[in-house]
Write a protein that holds these residues in place. Structure first.
Motif: not given
Length: 336
Positions: A178-183
């Motif tokens: 899977d993958s993740v995002g962020g700020v």
């Protein structure tokens, strides 16, 4: 559109799996010292294959200046720069060339143009940003003469704000397919008051447009942004005072350095919300170009989180906007 800016204008070209990616910058004043060495530190921050947190695609990203520089300085003519692709593996995408990848621009590009480059997404690939970084490097070098500088940092990854946990969170998503995002946050320091134009030429509007033009960015805020909707005006207003020399000083910076679309002289603060990388190996529902329901597991080499590499891209986009607005303010005056 592949061209950005009014006075400091740049046009990008090239695809993820093409021969090269490049940019042509027009409008840069003459006499600015600039070379490939000015681009390398920024390109290194964006370059793939440097850690387990990024795609294993190994590109050297060595920049080449083709025009607009003579004896180490800009001539006032268009500055053309390229980075050649060395490690593209187009065969990785052959099996999925008829499938629309969820979260990607495959479907929308095909609907608009009737054709799409399935090799890594073509122009919609994150690799396109290498051209922006080269343009940003030139903008930064120009603005450094005025004392304007740029820095960035990661504020959160997948909702976690402890920097010591960022790597674990990204690697955990990677191991799960899977993958993740962020700020991320960009701060512009040293920008004088008066940069930017009112109404439709607002500096904050231009910065927002620049950030949103980056494919992975899904939200932008300036200063306190959305949190300013939750406080009183007495809390959100930036009080002012005059120093002993009669200079106006702001006692806070909730506005993020911009009022009425024009810089205040305080730090300009921009935050961007970056979505999870859409290319994941986990199986997902999709359709093919013939309208059949299909399942897809995206192949190829991809970042489990794009946030660590996007910060320098955000800096570059901020730089070209400030450069453009600065030249707008001093359109026909000698650049000093």
């Amino acid at each position: 559109m592949n061209t950005f800016g009014r006075f400091f204008r740049f046009t990008t070209f090239g695809e993820s799996h093409g021969r090269a990616l490049g940019v042509v910058v027009d409008g840069c004043p003459p006499g600015i010292e600039f070379s490939e060495a000015d681009m390398i530190p920024l390109l290194e921050r964006r370059r793939p294959g440097l850690s387990p947190l990024s795609t294993p695609r190994s590109e050297s990203d060595n920049p080449e200046i083709l025009s607009g520089i003579f004896e180490g300085k800009t001539t006032g003519m268009p500055v053309a720069m390229i980075v050649r692709n060395r490690d593209a593996r187009s065969g990785d995408y052959e099996s999925g060339k008829e499938l629309f990848r969820p979260g990607h621009a495959d479907y929308t590009y095909r609907e608009k143009y009737g054709i799409r480059d399935y090799r890594g997404g073509g122009r919609s690939s994150g690799r396109e940003t290498v051209s922006r970084v080269m343009a940003g490097a030139l903008a930064m070098k120009m603005l450094s003469i005025t004392g304007i500088s740029f820095k960035s940092r990661i504020l959160s990854v997948h909702g976690i704000s402890d920097p010591g946990l960022f790597e674990d969170e990204i690697l955990s998503a990677k191991s799960a397919g899977d993958s993740v995002g962020g700020v991320a946050e960009v701060t512009v320091k040293g920008c004088p008051a008066g940069v930017g134009d009112p109404v439709f030429g607002r500096l904050d509007a231009a910065l927002s447009a620049a950030m949103m033009s980056v494919g992975a960015v899904k939200g932008v805020e300036i200063g306190d942004g959305f949190s300013s909707a939750e406080v009183f005006g007495s809390e959100n207003n930036d009080s002012m005072a005059s120093d002993e020399y009669g200079n106006v000083k702001f006692l806070s910076n909730h506005s993020g350095g911009i009022l009425g679309g024009i810089s205040t002289g305080e730090d300009i603060v921009i935050r961007i919300a970056v979505k999870p990388t859409p290319s994941i190996s986990s199986e997902q529902q999709t359709v093919d170009i013939h309208g059949n329901n299909r399942l897809i597991s995206t192949g190829g080499r991809h970042d489990p989180c794009i946030v660590p590499r996007i910060t320098v891209v955000a800096e570059a986009m901020a730089a070209v906007v400030i450069a453009d607005s600065y030249l707008s303010m001093r359109a026909y005056a000698p650049f000093e």
